[in-house]
Write an enzyme that holds these catalytic residues in place. Structure first.
Site, short mmCIF file in Angstrom:
data_model
loop_
_atom_site.label_atom_id
_atom_site.label_comp_id
_atom_site.label_asym_id
_atom_site.label_seq_id
_atom_site.Cartn_x
_atom_site.Cartn_y
_atom_site.Cartn_z
CD GLN A 95 -2.88 1.22 2.35
OE1 GLN A 95 -2.90 0.32 3.18
NE2 GLN A 95 -3.73 2.23 2.38
CG HIS B 242 -6.65 2.66 -2.99
ND1 HIS B 242 -5.97 3.15 -1.90
CD2 HIS B 242 -5.76 1.91 -3.69
CE1 HIS B 242 -4.70 2.72 -1.95
NE2 HIS B 242 -4.56 1.96 -3.02
CB VAL C 11 -2.39 6.11 -2.00
CG1 VAL C 11 -3.29 7.31 -1.72
CG2 VAL C 11 -1.46 6.41 -3.18
P1 5GP Z 1 -1.62 1.10 -3.62
O1 5GP Z 1 -0.22 0.72 -3.98
O2 5GP Z 1 -1.66 2.05 -2.45
O3 5GP Z 1 -2.55 -0.08 -3.43
O4 5GP Z 1 -2.21 1.84 -4.88
C1 5GP Z 1 -2.06 3.19 -5.13
C2 5GP Z 1 -2.31 3.39 -6.59
O5 5GP Z 1 -2.49 4.77 -6.82
C3 5GP Z 1 -1.16 2.94 -7.48
O6 5GP Z 1 -1.61 1.91 -8.37
C4 5GP Z 1 -0.75 4.22 -8.23
O7 5GP Z 1 -0.40 3.99 -9.57
C5 5GP Z 1 -1.96 5.09 -8.07
N1 5GP Z 1 -1.66 6.50 -8.05
C6 5GP Z 1 -0.69 7.12 -7.30
N2 5GP Z 1 -0.72 8.45 -7.52
C7 5GP Z 1 -1.72 8.68 -8.41
C8 5GP Z 1 -2.22 9.87 -9.02
O8 5GP Z 1 -1.76 10.99 -8.77
N3 5GP Z 1 -3.24 9.72 -9.89
C9 5GP Z 1 -3.80 8.49 -10.19
N4 5GP Z 1 -4.82 8.46 -11.05
N5 5GP Z 1 -3.34 7.35 -9.61
C10 5GP Z 1 -2.31 7.44 -8.74
#
Ligand code: 5GP
Length: 115
Positions: free
Chosen positions: A95, A101, A97
């Site tokens: 994770q 999500h 962000v």
């Molecule tokens: P995690 O790794 O936390 O499960 O997923 C976070 C996701 O957010 C990643 O797949 C990454 O590509 C996406 N992401 C990060 N920054 C941004 C952004 O500024 N805009 C968009 N549309 N996606 C983002």
């Protein structure tokens, strides 16, 4: 200094995104670094940081996230071919962000288990 999350800034329009769907409680937009032909992030407008921070009072909202994921899959034409919903939670899951999500991935055959 702000305690707004990255995704709250996206929801509020401060950071641009490719919006797929929005309703009163949830927001869906395309991942900036897609891992599949369809890769949409479904987020609650209420900024819960992680699944481990969700509480019983969030039960309805958690259900809404999956219903929005289903709606996105229908809209993107991947509901029948198949899709995957992923909630990465904390370090080992990668994770990055800290705003809950659901990744909705599809449009190609997905490997299981993921790496
Ligand atoms: P995690 O790794 O936390 O499960 O997923 C976070 C996701 O957010 C990643 O797949 C990454 O590509 C996406 N992401 C990060 N920054 C941004 C952004 O500024 N805009 C968009 N549309 N996606 C983002």
């Amino acid at each position: 200094m702000t305690d707004e999350t990255l995704f709250t800034k996206i929801i509020n329009g401060a950071i641009p995104c490719d919006t797929v769907y929005e309703d009163e409680h949830t927001f869906a937009f395309r991942d900036i670094n897609p891992g599949a032909p369809v890769h949409v992030l479904v987020v609650p407008k209420k900024p819960i940081a992680r699944l481990t921070d969700a509480e019983p009072a969030d039960a309805e909202l958690l259900g809404r996230l999956l219903l929005t994921a289903n709606k996105v899959a229908q809209m993107e034409g991947i509901a029948e071919s198949g899709f995957r919903c992923v909630v990465n939670t904390n370090q080992d899951a990668g994770q990055t962000v800290w705003h809950l999500h659901v990744h909705v991935l599809g449009g190609r055959a997905l490997q299981w288990p993921p790496g």
